[in-house]
Design an enzyme around this catalytic site. Structure first.
Site, PDB file in Angstrom:
ATOM      1  N   GLY A 102      -4.599  -4.247  -3.722  1.00 32.68           N
ATOM      2  CA  GLY A 102      -5.581  -3.212  -4.053  1.00 32.68           C
ATOM      3  C   GLY A 102      -4.792  -1.991  -4.449  1.00 32.68           C
ATOM      4  O   GLY A 102      -4.143  -1.379  -3.608  1.00 32.68           O
ATOM      5  N   HIS A 103      -4.759  -1.675  -5.724  1.00 33.83           N
ATOM      6  CA  HIS A 103      -3.948  -0.570  -6.227  1.00 33.83           C
ATOM      7  C   HIS A 103      -4.876   0.577  -6.627  1.00 33.83           C
ATOM      8  O   HIS A 103      -5.718   0.421  -7.509  1.00 33.83           O
ATOM      9  CB  HIS A 103      -3.083  -1.028  -7.407  1.00 33.83           C
ATOM     10  CG  HIS A 103      -2.041  -2.027  -6.997  1.00 33.83           C
ATOM     11  ND1 HIS A 103      -1.119  -2.564  -7.857  1.00 33.83           N
ATOM     12  CD2 HIS A 103      -1.768  -2.576  -5.777  1.00 33.83           C
ATOM     13  CE1 HIS A 103      -0.324  -3.395  -7.198  1.00 33.83           C
ATOM     14  NE2 HIS A 103      -0.705  -3.432  -5.940  1.00 33.83           N
ATOM     15  N   ASP A 159       0.811  -1.229   0.000  1.00 32.20           N
ATOM     16  CA  ASP A 159       0.000   0.000   0.000  1.00 32.20           C
ATOM     17  C   ASP A 159       0.840   1.273   0.000  1.00 32.20           C
ATOM     18  O   ASP A 159       0.433   2.303   0.536  1.00 32.20           O
ATOM     19  CB  ASP A 159      -0.967   0.022   1.210  1.00 32.20           C
ATOM     20  CG  ASP A 159      -1.880  -1.190   1.211  1.00 32.20           C
ATOM     21  OD1 ASP A 159      -2.180  -1.705   0.123  1.00 32.20           O
ATOM     22  OD2 ASP A 159      -2.286  -1.619   2.305  1.00 32.20           O
ATOM     23  N   GLN A 193       1.971  -5.982  -3.228  1.00 35.93           N
ATOM     24  CA  GLN A 193       2.429  -6.092  -1.835  1.00 35.93           C
ATOM     25  C   GLN A 193       3.734  -5.289  -1.654  1.00 35.93           C
ATOM     26  O   GLN A 193       3.948  -4.339  -2.378  1.00 35.93           O
ATOM     27  CB  GLN A 193       2.622  -7.562  -1.417  1.00 35.93           C
ATOM     28  CG  GLN A 193       1.311  -8.336  -1.269  1.00 35.93           C
ATOM     29  CD  GLN A 193       0.728  -8.824  -2.568  1.00 35.93           C
ATOM     30  OE1 GLN A 193       1.394  -9.506  -3.323  1.00 35.93           O
ATOM     31  NE2 GLN A 193      -0.520  -8.505  -2.841  1.00 35.93           N
ATOM     32  N   LYS A 229       1.719   2.158  -5.152  1.00 38.26           N
ATOM     33  CA  LYS A 229       2.221   1.614  -6.419  1.00 38.26           C
ATOM     34  C   LYS A 229       1.281   1.931  -7.584  1.00 38.26           C
ATOM     35  O   LYS A 229       1.719   2.324  -8.665  1.00 38.26           O
ATOM     36  CB  LYS A 229       2.410   0.089  -6.294  1.00 38.26           C
ATOM     37  CG  LYS A 229       3.434  -0.306  -5.234  1.00 38.26           C
ATOM     38  CD  LYS A 229       3.509  -1.810  -5.033  1.00 38.26           C
ATOM     39  CE  LYS A 229       2.292  -2.403  -4.378  1.00 38.26           C
ATOM     40  NZ  LYS A 229       2.070  -2.019  -2.965  1.00 38.26           N
TER      41      LYS A 229
HETATM   42  P1  GDP Z   1      -0.792   0.349  -3.546  1.00 34.73           P
HETATM   43  O1  GDP Z   1      -1.369  -0.927  -3.090  1.00 34.73           O
HETATM   44  O2  GDP Z   1       0.692   0.414  -3.340  1.00 34.73           O
HETATM   45  O3  GDP Z   1      -1.174   0.708  -4.953  1.00 34.73           O
HETATM   46  O4  GDP Z   1      -1.404   1.477  -2.599  1.00 34.73           O
HETATM   47  P2  GDP Z   1      -2.953   1.600  -2.159  1.00 34.73           P
HETATM   48  O5  GDP Z   1      -3.737   2.088  -3.302  1.00 34.73           O
HETATM   49  O6  GDP Z   1      -3.411   0.365  -1.491  1.00 34.73           O
HETATM   50  O7  GDP Z   1      -2.834   2.658  -1.002  1.00 34.73           O
HETATM   51  C1  GDP Z   1      -2.323   3.927  -1.205  1.00 34.73           C
HETATM   52  C2  GDP Z   1      -3.401   4.940  -0.790  1.00 34.73           C
HETATM   53  O8  GDP Z   1      -2.829   6.219  -0.661  1.00 34.73           O
HETATM   54  C3  GDP Z   1      -4.495   5.099  -1.829  1.00 34.73           C
HETATM   55  O9  GDP Z   1      -5.693   5.409  -1.190  1.00 34.73           O
HETATM   56  C4  GDP Z   1      -4.001   6.273  -2.665  1.00 34.73           C
HETATM   57  O10 GDP Z   1      -5.050   6.966  -3.309  1.00 34.73           O
HETATM   58  C5  GDP Z   1      -3.370   7.120  -1.615  1.00 34.73           C
HETATM   59  N1  GDP Z   1      -2.222   7.935  -2.039  1.00 34.73           N
HETATM   60  C6  GDP Z   1      -1.248   7.640  -2.925  1.00 34.73           C
HETATM   61  N2  GDP Z   1      -0.312   8.620  -2.942  1.00 34.73           N
HETATM   62  C7  GDP Z   1      -0.707   9.537  -2.044  1.00 34.73           C
HETATM   63  C8  GDP Z   1      -0.138  10.756  -1.574  1.00 34.73           C
HETATM   64  O11 GDP Z   1       0.927  11.189  -1.985  1.00 34.73           O
HETATM   65  N3  GDP Z   1      -0.837  11.432  -0.605  1.00 34.73           N
HETATM   66  C9  GDP Z   1      -2.021  10.978  -0.103  1.00 34.73           C
HETATM   67  N4  GDP Z   1      -2.618  11.707   0.833  1.00 34.73           N
HETATM   68  N5  GDP Z   1      -2.572   9.831  -0.523  1.00 34.73           N
HETATM   69  C10 GDP Z   1      -1.920   9.107  -1.470  1.00 34.73           C
HETATM   70  P1  IMO Z   2      -0.884  -4.152  -2.278  1.00 38.59           P
HETATM   71  O1  IMO Z   2      -0.436  -4.703  -3.599  1.00 38.59           O
HETATM   72  C1  IMO Z   2      -0.965  -4.560   2.052  1.00 38.59           C
HETATM   73  C2  IMO Z   2      -1.079  -8.613   3.684  1.00 38.59           C
HETATM   74  C3  IMO Z   2      -2.345  -9.060   4.390  1.00 38.59           C
HETATM   75  C4  IMO Z   2      -1.761 -10.049   5.378  1.00 38.59           C
HETATM   76  C5  IMO Z   2      -0.648 -10.716   4.590  1.00 38.59           C
HETATM   77  C6  IMO Z   2      -1.040 -12.013   3.912  1.00 38.59           C
HETATM   78  O2  IMO Z   2      -2.191  -3.448  -2.340  1.00 38.59           O
HETATM   79  O3  IMO Z   2       0.197  -3.370  -1.634  1.00 38.59           O
HETATM   80  P2  IMO Z   2      -2.589 -12.744   1.889  1.00 38.59           P
HETATM   81  O4  IMO Z   2      -3.968 -12.299   1.495  1.00 38.59           O
HETATM   82  O5  IMO Z   2      -1.556 -12.489   0.869  1.00 38.59           O
HETATM   83  O6  IMO Z   2      -2.585 -14.155   2.417  1.00 38.59           O
HETATM   84  O7  IMO Z   2      -2.232 -11.835   3.172  1.00 38.59           O
HETATM   85  O8  IMO Z   2      -0.272  -9.773   3.586  1.00 38.59           O
HETATM   86  N1  IMO Z   2      -1.285  -8.123   2.304  1.00 38.59           N
HETATM   87  C7  IMO Z   2      -1.207  -6.824   1.955  1.00 38.59           C
HETATM   88  N2  IMO Z   2      -1.021  -5.727   2.722  1.00 38.59           N
HETATM   89  N3  IMO Z   2      -1.051  -4.448   0.711  1.00 38.59           N
HETATM   90  C8  IMO Z   2      -1.213  -5.541  -0.060  1.00 38.59           C
HETATM   91  O9  IMO Z   2      -1.178  -5.481  -1.403  1.00 38.59           O
HETATM   92  C9  IMO Z   2      -1.336  -6.800   0.561  1.00 38.59           C
HETATM   93  N4  IMO Z   2      -1.531  -8.062   0.114  1.00 38.59           N
HETATM   94  C10 IMO Z   2      -1.478  -8.850   1.180  1.00 38.59           C
HETATM   95  O10 IMO Z   2      -2.985  -7.975   5.013  1.00 38.59           O
HETATM   96  O11 IMO Z   2      -1.175  -9.356   6.448  1.00 38.59           O
HETATM   97 MG    MG Z   3      -2.908  -1.618  -1.815  1.00 45.03          MG
END
Ligand code: GDP
Ligand code: IMO
Ligand code: MG
Length: 422
Positions: free
Chosen positions: A39-40, A12, A223, A15
């Site tokens: 979840g991207h 998270d 991840q 990415k």
């Molecule tokens: P990913 O899994 O690495 O793609 O990241 P996620 O989408 O799960 O989580 C990142 C969260 O931070 C999302 O809700 C994005 O919309 C948000 N986000 C990304 N970059 C920024 C930033 O620079 N500032 C803020 N406030 N939110 C951001």
């Molecule tokens: P992105 O790509 C954050 C965490 C879960 C749990 C552990 C194992 O959005 O960054 P799993 O479902 O793989 O058996 O879970 O890994 N986890 C993540 N945490 N971002 C993710 O993906 C994750 N994918 C799995 O919360 O702790």
């Molecule tokens: Mg994510």
């Protein structure tokens, strides 16, 4: 050459946003591991999109998106993603290609995940319950069903044999899992139908050919490095190699063909699910980060645990991946803190250490912090590096010196436009 974009923390990091920002420079965006546990999130034109399996370049006309052999696909989630994209004008058949060698998540894999977690009680991993672990177990156990199998008439026989075996296995767990398999299988078959509308490819060959014709490829990680099956905080990890080597096996790219390794991290740290987290905060500062950063899981909606940046862990991730460029996300969330703390060492077994030991359980480690001055300025409207406040520049400079890698992007908000290049 294939450039890599990888999360350096516990996932998270942002990415999805950065892949979307960078896609204009690439011809192909390819996911190489993980599945719908990811979840991207990307945001532009006032709309927020969350992708789970589909690569984050899908909104750009210039790029083809590939789901690589290292990914595990749940046809049910996949269909939902395709349905969500329908309202946008995307020629999905042309822009999205699926590796025949990617493994399929069966409904019973999800049930096994639930049974395994429920039987662990307090020691549960905190899995997203998307069936990731059991699917990779079947892959390495050489029992899995792959996308390419769907092109052969006997795939349903293979499916049945595997699902029946899973049902017996579910019975062995000391947990009562209530389910209606017929209903789950109806959804699965609907998903398979949707998946079969797309083009299946021998993705490694596709990537070789693309490289030979000079195409630019970006591999999108899921991840983060600390969730890597080998190098993460085992057993509280996911079941794939999230680090750079995973792109080689997950796409069929030779190590010598890897170009830039773009490492992405938050200006602080978050983690969702169980497992050690040395710099986790349980105080007001942690709550503030969670609130301002809107730290809720994009896949499960669970609140993310928050803490200061852990430079010991970040250095480790930079080393494991051979990061050549860094991107710092969510700098805007730290605006308003009088003091910013960075963990620069651990106290471990009475000694100060600067590496990640075998066991990073919270009771073994006390983080040692370096304190820096905070900044009050709201960053969310800034567009240029020269507008960044001096205290943030000091923070960036400190991290660059410690990590010995330049920070090329500073992100100041979730939108595509809130991205500062340095
Ligand atoms: P990913 O899994 O690495 O793609 O990241 P996620 O989408 O799960 O989580 C990142 C969260 O931070 C999302 O809700 C994005 O919309 C948000 N986000 C990304 N970059 C920024 C930033 O620079 N500032 C803020 N406030 N939110 C951001
Ligand atoms: P992105 O790509 C954050 C965490 C879960 C749990 C552990 C194992 O959005 O960054 P799993 O479902 O793989 O058996 O879970 O890994 N986890 C993540 N945490 N971002 C993710 O993906 C994750 N994918 C799995 O919360 O702790
Ligand atoms: Mg994510």
């Amino acid at each position: 050459m294939v450039d890599l974009l990888l999360g350096l923390q516990w996932g998270d990091e942002g990415k999805g946003k950065i892949v979307d920002v960078l896609t204009k420079n690439y011809d192909i965006i390819a996911r190489f591991q993980g599945g719908p546990n990811a979840g991207h999130t990307l945001e532009f034109d006032g709309i927020k999109h969350v992708l789970h399996t589909i690569p984050s370049g899908i909104f750009h006309e210039n790029a083809i998106n590939v789901v690589g052999n290292g990914v595990v696909i749940d046809p049910v989630v996949f269909k939902r993603e395709l349905d969500n994209l329908e309202q946008f004008d995307i020629d999905i058949k042309l822009r999205l290609l699926i590796s025949r060698k990617a493994h399929l998540i069966l409904p019973t894999h999800r049930l096994l995940d639930a049974a395994s977690e429920a039987s662990k009680g307090k020691a549960k991993i905190g899995s997203t319950l998307k069936g990731i672990g059991p699917t990779y177990m079947d892959k390495t156990g050489r029992n899995g069903l792959r996308v390419g199998d769907l092109e052969f008439k006997d795939w349903k026989k293979k499916y049945r044999a595997l699902a029946d075996k899973h049902e017996k296995m579910i019975g062995h767990y000391a947990a009562d899992i209530i389910y209606d398999l017929e209903e789950l299988e109806d959804d699965f078959h609907e998903g398979v139908k949707a998946l079969k509308q797309l083009n299946f490819i021998d993705s490694e060959q596709y990537i070789f050919d693309a490289m030979a014709s000079g195409k630019k490829i970006l591999a999108e990680g899921a991840q983060g490095s600390l969730l890597d099956i080998d190098f993460g905080s085992y057993p509280y990890v996911t079941s794939s190699n999230t680090t750079a080597a995973g792109a080689c096996t997950g796409l069929g790219v030779a190590p010598g063909k890897i170009g830039s390794v773009l490492g992405i991290f938050k200006a602080y740290t978050t983690r969702v699910g169980s497992g050690p987290f040395p710099t986790e905060l349980f105080d007001e500062d942690g709550k503030t980060m969670g609130k301002i950063g809107n730290e809720f899981g994009a896949t499960t909606g669970r609140p993310r645990r928050c803490g200061w940046l852990d430079l010991v862990a970040l250095k480790y991730a930079v080393q494991i991946n051979g990061v050549t460029e860094l991107m710092m996300m969510k700098a805007d969330v730290l605006s308003g803190f009088d003091t910013i703390k960075v963990c620069t060492a651990y106290k471990y077994q009475g000694k100060e250490i600067q590496h990640l030991p075998y066991n990073i359980e919270n009771e073994n480690i006390t983080p040692i912090y370096t304190e820096m001055k905070g900044w009050a300025k709201n960053l969310t409207k800034l567009t240029q590096a020269k507008e960044l406040p001096p205290a943030l520049n000091d923070y960036i400079g400190f991290l660059e010196k410690e990590l010995d890698v330049p920070i090329k992007i500073v992100s100041v908000g979730p939108d595509r436009t809130q991205t500062i290049h340095r």
